[in-house]
Design a protein around this motif. Structure first.
Motif, PDB file in Angstrom:
ATOM      1  N   THR A  64       0.989  -1.160  -0.290  1.00  0.00           N
ATOM      2  CA  THR A  64       0.268   0.542  -0.228  1.00  0.00           C
ATOM      3  C   THR A  64       1.037   1.220  -0.279  1.00  0.00           C
ATOM      4  OG1 THR A  64      -0.388   0.210   1.978  1.00  0.00           O
ATOM      5  CG2 THR A  64      -2.204  -0.804   1.026  1.00  0.00           C
ATOM      6  N   LEU A  65       2.209   0.495  -0.122  1.00  0.00           N
ATOM      7  CA  LEU A  65       3.100   2.454  -0.431  1.00  0.00           C
ATOM      8  C   LEU A  65       3.648   2.989  -1.740  1.00  0.00           C
ATOM      9  CD1 LEU A  65       6.241   0.552   1.562  1.00  0.00           C
ATOM     10  CD2 LEU A  65       4.151   2.697   2.557  1.00  0.00           C
ATOM     11  N   ASP A  66       2.275   2.480  -2.885  1.00  0.00           N
ATOM     12  CA  ASP A  66       2.461   3.064  -4.220  1.00  0.00           C
ATOM     13  C   ASP A  66       1.221   2.466  -4.568  1.00  0.00           C
ATOM     14  OD1 ASP A  66       3.079   3.804  -6.318  1.00  0.00           O
ATOM     15  OD2 ASP A  66       5.404   2.734  -6.793  1.00  0.00           O
TER      16      ASP A  66
ATOM     17  N   ARG B  78      -6.378   1.013   5.184  1.00  0.00           N
ATOM     18  CA  ARG B  78      -5.965   0.654   6.684  1.00  0.00           C
ATOM     19  C   ARG B  78      -6.581  -0.559   7.117  1.00  0.00           C
ATOM     20  NH1 ARG B  78      -8.363   5.565   6.827  1.00  0.00           N
ATOM     21  NH2 ARG B  78     -10.789   4.744   7.206  1.00  0.00           N
TER      22      ARG B  78
ATOM     23  N   ARG C 131      -3.449  -2.314   5.737  1.00  0.00           N
ATOM     24  CA  ARG C 131      -2.291  -2.434   6.804  1.00  0.00           C
ATOM     25  C   ARG C 131      -1.983  -2.709   7.870  1.00  0.00           C
ATOM     26  NH1 ARG C 131      -1.517   4.222   4.906  1.00  0.00           N
ATOM     27  NH2 ARG C 131      -1.191   3.901   3.239  1.00  0.00           N
TER      28      ARG C 131
ATOM     29  N   PHE D 277      12.019  -4.312   5.560  1.00  0.00           N
ATOM     30  CA  PHE D 277      12.660  -3.764   3.692  1.00  0.00           C
ATOM     31  C   PHE D 277      13.546  -4.517   3.383  1.00  0.00           C
ATOM     32  CE2 PHE D 277       8.415  -1.160   5.373  1.00  0.00           C
ATOM     33  CZ  PHE D 277       7.805  -1.404   3.946  1.00  0.00           C
TER      34      PHE D 277
ATOM     35  N   LEU E 101       1.699   0.868  17.427  1.00  0.00           N
ATOM     36  CA  LEU E 101       1.278   1.575  15.755  1.00  0.00           C
ATOM     37  C   LEU E 101       0.603   0.199  15.449  1.00  0.00           C
ATOM     38  CD1 LEU E 101       5.083   2.109  14.259  1.00  0.00           C
ATOM     39  CD2 LEU E 101       3.489   3.390  15.068  1.00  0.00           C
TER      40      LEU E 101
ATOM     41  N   GLN F  29       9.168   3.601   6.623  1.00  0.00           N
ATOM     42  CA  GLN F  29       8.582   2.882   5.896  1.00  0.00           C
ATOM     43  C   GLN F  29       8.030   2.254   6.687  1.00  0.00           C
ATOM     44  OE1 GLN F  29      11.298   0.952   2.938  1.00  0.00           O
ATOM     45  NE2 GLN F  29      10.090   2.287   1.350  1.00  0.00           N
TER      46      GLN F  29
ATOM     47  N   VAL G  73       6.933   3.023   9.730  1.00  0.00           N
ATOM     48  CA  VAL G  73       5.643   3.264  10.067  1.00  0.00           C
ATOM     49  C   VAL G  73       4.303   3.769   9.072  1.00  0.00           C
ATOM     50  CG1 VAL G  73       4.761   6.090  10.668  1.00  0.00           C
ATOM     51  CG2 VAL G  73       7.078   4.679  12.097  1.00  0.00           C
ATOM     52  N   LEU G  74       5.127   3.982   7.907  1.00  0.00           N
ATOM     53  CA  LEU G  74       4.091   4.297   6.465  1.00  0.00           C
ATOM     54  C   LEU G  74       3.131   3.471   6.315  1.00  0.00           C
ATOM     55  CD1 LEU G  74       6.082   6.681   3.969  1.00  0.00           C
ATOM     56  CD2 LEU G  74       4.549   7.596   6.370  1.00  0.00           C
ATOM     57  N   VAL G  75       3.557   1.932   6.900  1.00  0.00           N
ATOM     58  CA  VAL G  75       2.709   0.741   6.178  1.00  0.00           C
ATOM     59  C   VAL G  75       1.622   0.231   7.457  1.00  0.00           C
ATOM     60  CG1 VAL G  75       4.305  -0.065   4.486  1.00  0.00           C
ATOM     61  CG2 VAL G  75       4.912  -0.807   6.589  1.00  0.00           C
ATOM     62  N   SER G  76       2.053   1.190   8.601  1.00  0.00           N
ATOM     63  CA  SER G  76       1.304   0.668   9.938  1.00  0.00           C
ATOM     64  C   SER G  76       0.286   1.118   9.387  1.00  0.00           C
ATOM     65  CB  SER G  76       1.948   1.372  11.241  1.00  0.00           C
ATOM     66  OG  SER G  76       2.059   2.782  11.556  1.00  0.00           O
ATOM     67  N   PRO G  77      -0.976   0.927  10.157  1.00  0.00           N
ATOM     68  CA  PRO G  77      -2.845   1.101   9.884  1.00  0.00           C
ATOM     69  C   PRO G  77      -2.574   2.830  11.152  1.00  0.00           C
ATOM     70  CG  PRO G  77      -2.621  -0.711  11.649  1.00  0.00           C
ATOM     71  CD  PRO G  77      -1.370  -0.528  11.106  1.00  0.00           C
TER      72      PRO G  77
ATOM     73  N   ARG H 274       1.676  10.160   1.539  1.00  0.00           N
ATOM     74  CA  ARG H 274       2.067   8.138   1.919  1.00  0.00           C
ATOM     75  C   ARG H 274       2.016   7.312   1.225  1.00  0.00           C
ATOM     76  NH1 ARG H 274      -1.404   6.245   7.469  1.00  0.00           N
ATOM     77  NH2 ARG H 274       0.290   5.004   7.984  1.00  0.00           N
ATOM     78  N   SER H 275       1.031   7.365   0.328  1.00  0.00           N
ATOM     79  CA  SER H 275       1.038   5.645  -0.822  1.00  0.00           C
ATOM     80  C   SER H 275      -0.040   6.151  -2.116  1.00  0.00           C
ATOM     81  CB  SER H 275      -0.729   5.373  -0.971  1.00  0.00           C
ATOM     82  OG  SER H 275      -1.880   5.862  -0.611  1.00  0.00           O
TER      83      SER H 275
END
Lengths: 334, 259
Positions: free
Chosen positions: A78-80, A101, A104, A111, A132, B98, B100-104, B258-259
């Motif tokens: 879900t980053l792109d 959401r 995720r 990574f 998180l 990264q 953190v960004l893939v967390s909900p 973010r995406s």
């Protein structure tokens, strides 16, 4: 042999190219083009990629740098987002706000660079990850100890990540990704920079975690190492933004037909004159072809007193047969 | 409070705690953040306090050391918050961002953690400087000092938010430093930090009045009893609005990209 094909994964798709229901990941004709910048021209990272990954499956995505592996993984993470085509991840289609959401909360991602803070201890990093994903403190403490024990990092829980070796940092990072018991684990070249022993330990632990997982754990891992790709129950070979073929590693090798002949690079012409196709020229020359061709090559090499061996093809040979490119090259997308 | 909001707040709190842990575990950063205001404090209190006098509101005179204090507080906040925003670039380079960004968690929770962590450190530095007030001729009440601390915190929030929105687009820390200095130094020079706006030419006064950092400086200065060029209520509303707007800007920028 030098054909490039666009492969539609028949085993994973139902009639009419519609993804099977309940699949962990389903891509339908996904295309992603990076726009031109002042430094780089426009680049097609993914070109009409269709792929389905069943739940509980371990899919290895094998390809050289620039083949589109990481872009594919970033879309699943879900980053792109694709420019066109359909994406369904863990039954969430379209990937709008709510879907993103939901996805995720159910994935774990490792990574190329560990997603840990080097100034914090392993425990602090894992507890932060727990926060998180919304774990309570008591649940988090339990999971931290369980995951750390299963990945052999319990005795380093109070060490700062910046003081760990590369292998230990990777295992701590895997612990972070597995903390929330994800249904889908994504790994983007997770052993990059590790020595062979640390790579083996990491992959063994990953295999063990998959077996020990209470619920089916789906794994998608990108790599450019053949031996790592062989760990998967299925391998997809990527070249220039396309999946050129996919299947079980043994089946892919078998489909190449018979054995291959390996000899020194300077004897490559003998392989060609025997009617074999060179699938590699360095560090050794590898020739693949019909059993008759293999026999002719064996005779020619014996007469020339050249050292050689005959054995089954590798995934690098399969890759070459489908793309005409070598696995350790950089595959520029069109 | 619904479960998702609670989860987001807990996540933001955990990320804020991380910012403070990172600050404490970098001794050079701690030394610089305390040493800088202490040095400035000493220069102002002992060196420049009587260099020349500024006219006050009621005909009395204010020493330049007193006049300069809010400006030095504002400058310290700027430097400190630039560091806080740079940590976003470092997080990206180290790979932490990264994960953190893939967390909900929502984008605002990521922004809130950076803003609160950065603002806490900057406000601490501001407090150290504000302790100089009684020694250089200012006599703020307790409420006045509290007001200056709150205004400093709001200023910090605004500048960290602005910095985060810029840092999201910039890959190198050196480039970020350059861009922020190019933007913030003129804002600071035109905030009334060095010289009073009263008596300046109309065009310069118009620019200064439209400068958000002038509102922040005025809120801090007014709380300490230093003469200011705009009504205190305008200064406070402007400062609060600036903080909210920059927080929202950072949330939108990070959310969109973010995406």
């Amino acid at each position: 042999m030098n054909q490039t094909t666009t492969h539609e994964p028949t085993g994973a798709m139902a009639e009419g190219g519609v993804p099977r229901p309940g699949a962990a990941v389903a891509f339908t004709s996904v295309r992603r083009v990076y726009r031109a910048t002042r430094k780089e021209p426009a680049r097609t990272a993914l070109d009409s990629v269709s792929l389905t990954v069943a739940r509980g499956e371990w899919l290895s995505i094998l390809g050289p740098n620039g083949s589109g592996k990481s872009t594919l993984l970033r879309i699943i993470a879900t980053l792109d987002r694709p420019d066109s085509g359909g994406v369904t991840i863990l039954d969430q289609a379209g990937l709008g706000g709510g879907s993103v959401r939901a996805v995720r909360a159910r994935i774990g991602v490792v990574f190329q660079h560990p997603g840990l803070d080097p100034l914090m201890t392993v425990r602090e990093n894992l507890l932060l990850q727990a926060a998180l994903v919304g774990m309570t403190r008591s649940d988090a403490e339990q999971r931290v100890h369980f995951v750390a024990a299963s990945l052999g990092v319990t005795d380093r829980l109070n060490s700062r990540v910046g003081t760990l070796s590369g292998g230990l940092a990777r295992r701590a990072d895997l612990a972070r990704a597995l903390l929330s018991e994800p249904e889908l684990l994504l790994l983007d070249e997770p052993t990059a920079g590790l020595d062979p022993e640390a790579r083996t330990v990491f992959l063994d632990l990953l295999s063990q975690r998959r077996l020990d997982s209470a619920a089916p754990l789906t794994i998608i891992m990108t790599t450019h190492h053949m031996d790592e790709a062989e760990r998967g129950s299925r391998v997809a070979l990527m070249h220039a933004g396309r999946i050129v073929t996919e299947g079980k590693p043994a089946e892919l090798r078998r489909a190449l037909g018979g054995n291959v002949v390996v000899t020194r690079s300077e004897n490559a012409s003998l392989l060609e004159s025997a009617g074999l196709t060179l699938t590699r020229t360095a560090p050794d020359a590898v020739g693949a072809g019909s059993p008759d061709g293999v026999e002719r090559a064996v005779v020619a090499l014996t007469r020339a007193a050249a050292p050689f061996s005959v054995g089954p093809p590798t995934l690098a040979d399969v890759y070459f047969a489908h793309t005409g490119a070598r696995l350790n090259s950089t595959a520029e997308t069109p | 409070m619904n479960a998702r909001l609670l989860q987001s707040r807990l996540a933001a709190a955990a990320l804020t705690r991380r910012e403070l842990i990172r600050f404490i575990r970098q001794p050079s950063r701690v030394a610089a953040s305390i040493g800088t205001p202490v040095l400035l404090w000493l220069f102002i209190a002992s060196g420049m306090s009587r260099s020349f006098m500024m006219p006050g509101d009621a005909g009395e005179h204010v020493s330049y050391g007193s006049y300069l204090l809010p400006g030095v507080v504002t400058m310290t906040i700027l430097f400190s918050t630039i560091f806080a925003a740079i940590s976003l670039i470092q997080d990206r380079q180290e790979g932490f961002l990264q994960s953190v960004l893939v967390s909900p968690i929502p984008a605002w929770a990521i922004v809130a953690s950076k803003v609160l962590g950065g603002a806490a450190v900057a406000t601490l530095q501001a407090i150290i400087l504000l302790l100089a007030a009684p020694f250089i001729g200012l006599e703020p009440s307790f409420l006045g000092l509290l007001g200056a601390v709150i205004a400093s915190a709001l200023t910090s929030i605004a500048v960290v938010g602005l910095g985060l929105a810029a840092a999201w687009w910039i890959d190198s820390t050196a480039g970020f430093h350059g861009v922020m200095n190019m933007l913030l130094m003129p804002m600071w020079l035109l905030s009334g930090a060095l010289f009073p706006v009263q008596g300046s030419t109309p065009w310069l006064r118009a620019i200064v009045t439209a400068n958000p950092l002038h509102w922040c400086h005025s809120a801090i200065a007014g709380s300490l009893g230093v003469p200011i060029a705009i009504a205190p209520i305008s200064a406070w509303l402007g400062t609060i609005g600036f903080a909210l707007a920059m927080f929202a800007l950072a949330s939108v920028v990070i959310g969109l990209r973010r995406s």
